[in-house]
Design a protein around this motif. Structure first.
Motif, PDB file in Angstrom:
ATOM      1  N   ILE A 185       7.928 -66.965  75.124  1.00 24.64           N
ATOM      2  CA  ILE A 185       6.662 -68.227  74.854  1.00 24.64           C
ATOM      3  C   ILE A 185       6.546 -68.929  75.908  1.00 24.64           C
ATOM      4  O   ILE A 185       4.382 -69.005  76.356  1.00 24.64           O
ATOM      5  CB  ILE A 185       7.101 -69.447  73.669  1.00 24.64           C
ATOM      6  CG1 ILE A 185       7.586 -67.889  72.431  1.00 24.64           C
ATOM      7  CG2 ILE A 185       6.886 -69.904  73.884  1.00 24.64           C
ATOM      8  CD1 ILE A 185       8.791 -69.400  71.470  1.00 24.64           C
ATOM      9  N   ASP A 186       7.637 -68.719  76.898  1.00 20.46           N
ATOM     10  CA  ASP A 186       7.340 -69.353  78.826  1.00 20.46           C
ATOM     11  C   ASP A 186       5.995 -68.646  79.048  1.00 20.46           C
ATOM     12  O   ASP A 186       5.620 -69.340  79.871  1.00 20.46           O
ATOM     13  CB  ASP A 186       8.899 -69.811  78.937  1.00 20.46           C
ATOM     14  CG  ASP A 186       8.444 -70.692  80.368  1.00 20.46           C
ATOM     15  OD1 ASP A 186       8.232 -71.416  80.263  1.00 20.46           O
ATOM     16  OD2 ASP A 186       8.385 -69.695  81.325  1.00 20.46           O
ATOM     17  N   GLN A 187       6.869 -67.606  79.093  1.00 17.83           N
ATOM     18  CA  GLN A 187       5.821 -67.011  79.957  1.00 17.83           C
ATOM     19  C   GLN A 187       4.382 -66.771  79.418  1.00 17.83           C
ATOM     20  O   GLN A 187       2.997 -66.382  80.282  1.00 17.83           O
ATOM     21  CB  GLN A 187       6.272 -65.340  80.123  1.00 17.83           C
ATOM     22  CG  GLN A 187       7.510 -64.908  80.559  1.00 17.83           C
ATOM     23  CD  GLN A 187       7.748 -63.994  80.539  1.00 17.83           C
ATOM     24  OE1 GLN A 187       7.445 -62.727  79.529  1.00 17.83           O
ATOM     25  NE2 GLN A 187       8.848 -62.850  80.561  1.00 17.83           N
ATOM     26  N   ALA A 188       4.320 -66.533  78.392  1.00 16.23           N
ATOM     27  CA  ALA A 188       2.536 -66.930  77.312  1.00 16.23           C
ATOM     28  C   ALA A 188       2.097 -67.842  78.124  1.00 16.23           C
ATOM     29  O   ALA A 188       0.649 -67.658  78.131  1.00 16.23           O
ATOM     30  CB  ALA A 188       2.670 -66.644  75.695  1.00 16.23           C
ATOM     31  N   PHE A 189       2.527 -69.043  78.067  1.00 17.01           N
ATOM     32  CA  PHE A 189       1.844 -70.236  78.405  1.00 17.01           C
ATOM     33  C   PHE A 189       1.653 -70.514  79.677  1.00 17.01           C
ATOM     34  O   PHE A 189       0.265 -70.901  80.022  1.00 17.01           O
ATOM     35  CB  PHE A 189       2.294 -71.670  77.492  1.00 17.01           C
ATOM     36  CG  PHE A 189       2.389 -72.218  76.316  1.00 17.01           C
ATOM     37  CD1 PHE A 189       1.128 -72.846  75.832  1.00 17.01           C
ATOM     38  CD2 PHE A 189       2.964 -71.671  75.256  1.00 17.01           C
ATOM     39  CE1 PHE A 189       1.209 -73.103  74.370  1.00 17.01           C
ATOM     40  CE2 PHE A 189       3.097 -71.448  74.151  1.00 17.01           C
ATOM     41  CZ  PHE A 189       1.973 -72.644  73.586  1.00 17.01           C
ATOM     42  N   ARG A 190       2.652 -69.845  80.306  1.00 17.62           N
ATOM     43  CA  ARG A 190       2.102 -69.689  81.612  1.00 17.62           C
ATOM     44  C   ARG A 190       0.443 -69.050  82.595  1.00 17.62           C
ATOM     45  O   ARG A 190       0.447 -69.119  83.298  1.00 17.62           O
ATOM     46  CB  ARG A 190       3.724 -69.149  82.713  1.00 17.62           C
ATOM     47  CG  ARG A 190       4.227 -70.638  82.812  1.00 17.62           C
ATOM     48  CD  ARG A 190       5.996 -69.944  83.305  1.00 17.62           C
ATOM     49  NE  ARG A 190       6.889 -70.796  83.374  1.00 17.62           N
ATOM     50  CZ  ARG A 190       7.044 -71.620  84.263  1.00 17.62           C
ATOM     51  NH1 ARG A 190       6.309 -72.097  85.120  1.00 17.62           N
ATOM     52  NH2 ARG A 190       8.259 -72.145  83.915  1.00 17.62           N
ATOM     53  N   GLU A 191       1.209 -67.563  81.652  1.00 21.50           N
ATOM     54  CA  GLU A 191       0.078 -67.068  82.112  1.00 21.50           C
ATOM     55  C   GLU A 191      -1.404 -67.264  81.366  1.00 21.50           C
ATOM     56  O   GLU A 191      -2.471 -66.928  82.007  1.00 21.50           O
ATOM     57  CB  GLU A 191       0.641 -65.420  81.587  1.00 21.50           C
ATOM     58  CG  GLU A 191       1.542 -64.937  82.249  1.00 21.50           C
ATOM     59  CD  GLU A 191       1.708 -63.967  82.079  1.00 21.50           C
ATOM     60  OE1 GLU A 191       0.975 -62.613  81.075  1.00 21.50           O
ATOM     61  OE2 GLU A 191       2.743 -63.313  82.091  1.00 21.50           O
ATOM     62  N   SER A 192      -1.072 -68.251  80.724  1.00 23.13           N
ATOM     63  CA  SER A 192      -2.497 -69.009  80.145  1.00 23.13           C
ATOM     64  C   SER A 192      -2.070 -69.943  80.612  1.00 23.13           C
ATOM     65  O   SER A 192      -3.582 -70.982  80.031  1.00 23.13           O
ATOM     66  CB  SER A 192      -2.322 -68.870  78.239  1.00 23.13           C
ATOM     67  OG  SER A 192      -1.883 -68.354  77.686  1.00 23.13           O
ATOM     68  N   ASN A 193      -2.198 -70.385  81.904  1.00 24.38           N
ATOM     69  CA  ASN A 193      -1.950 -71.955  82.265  1.00 24.38           C
ATOM     70  C   ASN A 193      -2.454 -72.982  81.672  1.00 24.38           C
ATOM     71  O   ASN A 193      -2.889 -74.019  82.337  1.00 24.38           O
ATOM     72  CB  ASN A 193      -3.094 -71.764  83.441  1.00 24.38           C
ATOM     73  CG  ASN A 193      -3.534 -70.313  84.082  1.00 24.38           C
ATOM     74  OD1 ASN A 193      -2.318 -70.667  84.783  1.00 24.38           O
ATOM     75  ND2 ASN A 193      -4.903 -70.257  84.565  1.00 24.38           N
TER      76      ASN A 193
END
Length: 398
Positions: free
Chosen positions: A354-362
């Motif tokens: 979840i954290d990676q997905a949001f980070r990569e989506s800015n």
């Protein structure tokens, strides 16, 4: 009387089994090749031949059997299974007394000391799921125990170890009087059509009960909801009953259309007022982005593994990218219900996806609340893999 076979447990695994771990794994046993017949009673001993536990040999996923007892003198017989089922049914007594729910699980595999077996209750009908030929070998004991302990309308079964996937009605029916399907059951006051005589999947996944209720009671009102991998539309029905402005259900299976229409109609909802789309979810995400569609709530509950003509999805490898697709069509302050039933990773690992997905989506996000298995899906702390369901409600911050 079946002859027992002794499995010698490697030293580094002995304490794990002595502490209550139930799954007999290939890497833990020194002499696994000494038994080939599923259903054979096995004794686990340490390298000094000291008794640890007894169970049965049965291939299931990555396992080769399950521990049934830690009492060396206990016989795995009719009395054993009657006692196990009696304890399991007693644990679910509050569910039997519920006025608004009559579909739930009464035996949850290793959580009730019966690895490889689940039994579900649907308003007087019982459904046995056999997950290996090993546990199926004890079917007469288990079916007789169920007959002795319950007042049943009928008993049905699914041989989940049948990799061909060929299910026929005559094979599914066990005892009682054949049901007329669909069987209409209730979950928190909502009606569901259930088919015990069709395929491995009967029409509703009972493990999401608490999540569906929460969506209806706290999140759906006034919202535009997208339900992906929607199956028979259970999340959509709960959202609609909870006051959603509109639901959109997307699933690749052709049967999902008629099944979802049926579930809506059972609850007095005009299915024409909802969108039910038969399409690959990954294609739908691209379509939604192209058409600039956005949703107040997106529900993501994919299978652990799925294959379509163009796509292979593995939750362990691909959930992060799936979540990024959902983020792209979720409104600011909208909610994403991220769910997985994969047992190959835990909640901590899921939250890193979840954290990676949001980070990569800015994008920024807030974890609002989380769910795991409901109470009837009993688990044991010694087998964390059994607590497979992970659901997180995530707010997509502006």
């Amino acid at each position: 009387m079946k002859k027992d076979v002794t499995f010698k447990v490697k030293g580094k695994f002995a304490n794990k089994y002595k502490s209550g771990y139930p799954l007999i794994s290939k890497e833990a046993i020194l002499n696994l090749n000494e038994v080939t017949k599923e259903g054979t009673i096995i004794r686990l001993v340490d390298e000094k031949n000291r008794f640890i536990a007894k169970g049965y040999f049965g291939k299931q996923n990555k396992g080769y059997g399950w521990v049934l007892s830690r009492n060396e003198n206990e016989q795995i017989d009719q009395k054993f299974f009657v006692n196990k089922l009696r304890d399991a049914i007693s644990y679910r007594e509050p569910f039997f007394n519920s006025l608004d729910t009559n579909a739930f699980r009464i035996v949850n595999g290793e959580g009730d000391g019966l690895g490889g077996l689940t039994i579900e209750y649907f308003d007087g009908y019982y459904l046995i799921n056999w997950y290996s030929k090993g546990i199926y070998n004890f079917r007469e004991y288990i079916i007789n125990a169920l007959k002795e302990l319950t007042e049943f309308k009928a008993i049905y079964q699914k041989k989940r170890f049948d990799v061909s996937g060929n299910y026929i009605e005559e094979d599914d029916f066990v005892a009682g009087e054949r049901g007329t399907f669909p069987l209409i059951v209730k979950e928190n006051g909502i009606n569901f059509a259930v088919y015990l005589n069709e395929s491995a999947m009967v029409g509703v996944f009972l493990d999401q009960r608490d999540v569906r209720k929460r969506i209806r009671d706290a999140y759906a009102k006034g919202k535009n909801v997208l339900n992906t991998f929607s199956y028979t539309g259970a999340f959509s029905v709960f959202a609609a009953v909870g006051g959603a402005v509109k639901t959109t259900s997307v699933d690749l299976a052709n049967r999902s259309l008629s099944k979802t229409v049926e579930q809506f109609s059972l609850n007095g909802i005009d299915s024409d007022s909802q969108d039910i789309i038969v399409e690959d979810v990954f294609h739908y995400f691209k379509y939604a982005v192209k058409k600039q569609l956005v949703y107040d709530m997106v529900i993501l509950d994919p299978p652990s593994f799925a294959r379509s003509k163009r796509t292979i999805f593995s939750a362990e490898k691909d959930y992060k990218d799936l979540l990024k697709e959902a983020i792209s069509i979720t409104k600011d302050d909208g909610i994403i219900v991220a769910s997985t039933n994969s047992s190959s990773f835990n909640m901590k690992k899921f939250k890193t996806f979840i954290d990676q997905a949001f980070r990569e989506s800015n994008r920024k996000y807030q974890l609002v609340e989380e769910f795991s298995l409901p109470k009837d899906f009993k688990i044991i702390k010694e087998f964390p893999e059994g607590n497979y369901l992970k659901v997180v409600f995530i707010k997509n911050l502006p």
